[in-house]
Design an enzyme around this catalytic site. Structure first.
Site, PDB file in Angstrom:
ATOM      1  N   GLY A   1      -7.970   8.683  -1.107  1.00  0.00           N
ATOM      2  CA  GLY A   1      -8.359   9.718  -0.134  1.00  0.00           C
ATOM      3  C   GLY A   1      -8.783   9.095   1.174  1.00  0.00           C
ATOM      4  O   GLY A   1      -8.526   7.913   1.422  1.00  0.00           O
ATOM      5  N   ASN A   2      -9.404   9.865   2.011  1.00  0.00           N
ATOM      6  CA  ASN A   2      -9.926   9.310   3.265  1.00  0.00           C
ATOM      7  C   ASN A   2     -11.202  10.058   3.651  1.00  0.00           C
ATOM      8  O   ASN A   2     -11.610  10.990   2.980  1.00  0.00           O
ATOM      9  CB  ASN A   2      -8.862   9.367   4.375  1.00  0.00           C
ATOM     10  CG  ASN A   2      -8.414  10.774   4.658  1.00  0.00           C
ATOM     11  OD1 ASN A   2      -9.205  11.594   5.124  1.00  0.00           O
ATOM     12  ND2 ASN A   2      -7.156  11.078   4.365  1.00  0.00           N
TER      13      ASN A   2
END
Ligand code: CTP
Length: 404
Positions: free
Chosen positions: A213-214
């Site tokens: 993810g980020n």
């Protein structure tokens, strides 16, 4: 810009209340019509007599104002004032009032109106630094922003206590300018326009419990969706995994992965006047996601390698099928920013690109402010100073509306 505008000023009990009579005089000089409501505590710092003298009207205090003259009826004064105003400014807003508004209290003239208003409510907090930084205050500020209130970041500098830090009421011209900008952007210039906005991160599964993810919080995309609906647009918001409340009147489609976001964007893109890709789409996704939790590597290498492949570039695809619709992208760049953003603008066939560098303080992911540069395909470069994401959203929409 402010001539003839009706501004309701709510004053609460902080030391900066002593500055508000001057602010009222400044507003009056622009030709705006001012009415004042205040809390009981505010009376400790500035007198109702001073305020009614500079505003030229009676000041409302408490839930059941004693004297009700002119436009106000004793039982429904709050509704009358809520409908009268073009904007409400609460300055200074104490931690106590912020907490009350965030939780929907309506126990005095200021909190009642903050709840009843249909027009933009601008909140200008001012308090001691530690009170401002306290996690409860920050959570309340987030709640207010999510509920559509506009919060002006307090300024840094010397405080009444003699300490130095964040918590000062911003300079009066800065407050006046913010009200002016918000009233200026309160036009219904997107009435009849259909807008598709993407927001937040995508999660690319590795196994049932892990993902790539980020750090995107989705706040920028949600602020755009909120601002666009305030300006009359019909908004669809495709959101990755975020913990944000859906802005009023916005249609929300939840997705997890880049592929799901691609599918949702393609499904909803048809017939849109404007598409704004504010999402932080993962560039790579694991080639295979295990359907069982992957156990720790028992081999001696102590390594775990995930093989990934590139995801589809949603914006690039939207650019390749672009017709007369307006397409806006974001560029996250940490070096050679302007040139990289310009290349993305051209390669993805965009009308506008919004550049930000997450390494700058007060910009990028999971902050409430942003520092952006908007670049158009005509080559115009507009560098904006640090502002709340709500203000950035309006600045972007101002540029979009010029393209209609
Ligand atoms: N974007 C997209 N689909 C992707 C990747 C990015 O639609 N798979 C969009 C983003 O929403 C953003 C723009 O493309 O509006 C630019 O994203 P950014 O991460 O800055 O750049 P990339 O194109 O991914 O290139 P790089 O990561 O190499 O800088």
């Amino acid at each position: 810009m402010l001539t003839g505008k009706r501004i309701l000023i709510g004053i609460t009990g902080g030391i900066a209340a002593y500055k508000i009579p001057q602010l009222i005089r400044d507003f009056k000089k622009t030709g705006s019509d001012i009415r004042v409501v205040m809390t009981d505590s505010a009376k400790e710092f500035v007198t109702p007599l001073t305020l009614s003298t500079v505003s030229g009207d009676e000041v409302i205090i408490g839930t059941f104002p004693e004297q009700s003259s002119g436009i106000l009826n004793a039982g429904t004064w709050h509704i009358t004032l809520a409908q009268w105003a073009d904007a409400m400014l609460i300055a200074p807003a104490t931690a106590n009032t912020i907490a009350k508004i965030a939780h929907g209290y309506a126990d005095n003239a200021v909190t009642i109106l903050a709840l009843a208003m249909r027009c933009p409510v601008i909140i200008s907090p001012s308090m001691d630094t530690d009170m401002w930084l306290r996690s409860t205050t920050q959570q309340n500020i987030n709640t207010l922003r999510e509920a559509g209130y506009i919060v002006l970041p307090p300024a840094e500098g010397e405080l009444a206590s003699g300490l130095t830090g964040t918590g000062r009421l911003p300079d009066l011209p800065r407050i006046q300018k913010a009200v002016e900008d918000i009233l200026g952007s309160n036009r219904k210039d997107f009435l009849g326009k259909k807008i598709l906005v993407s927001a937040g991160p995508t999660y690319e599964p590795i196994d049932p419990v892990r993902y790539i993810g980020n750090r995107s919080s989705g706040k920028m995309g949600f602020a755009i969706a909120n601002a666009a609906t305030q300006r009359g647009a019909d908004v669809t918001l495709v959101a990755g995994h975020v913990h944000l409340q859906t802005p009023r009147n916005v249609k929300r489609v939840n997705v997890e992965t880049a592929l799901q976001m691609y599918t949702a964007m393609m499904k909803h893109h048809k017939g849109m006047d404007v598409t704004i890709m504010a999402a932080a789409v993962a560039d790579f996704t694991p080639i295979t996601a295990s359907n069982k939790k992957i156990k720790k590597n028992k081999s001696k290498s102590n390594r775990f390698i995930i093989e990934t492949r590139e995801t589809k570039d949603i914006l690039q695809h939207l650019g390749s099928i672009k017709d007369r619709d307006i397409l806006v992208g974001f560029a996250v760049e940490t070096d050679n920013e302007i040139n990289n953003a310009k290349s993305k603008l051209k390669d993805k066939n965009l009308d506008l690109i919004v550049l930000n560098n997450p390494l700058s303080e007060g910009a990028g992911f999971d902050t409430d402010t942003n520092i952006v540069t908007i670049i158009s395909n005509g080559g115009k470069i507009q560098k904006l100073k640090k502002m709340s994401k709500h203000e950035v959203a309006h600045a972007i929409l101002n540029r979009v509306s010029k393209l209609f």
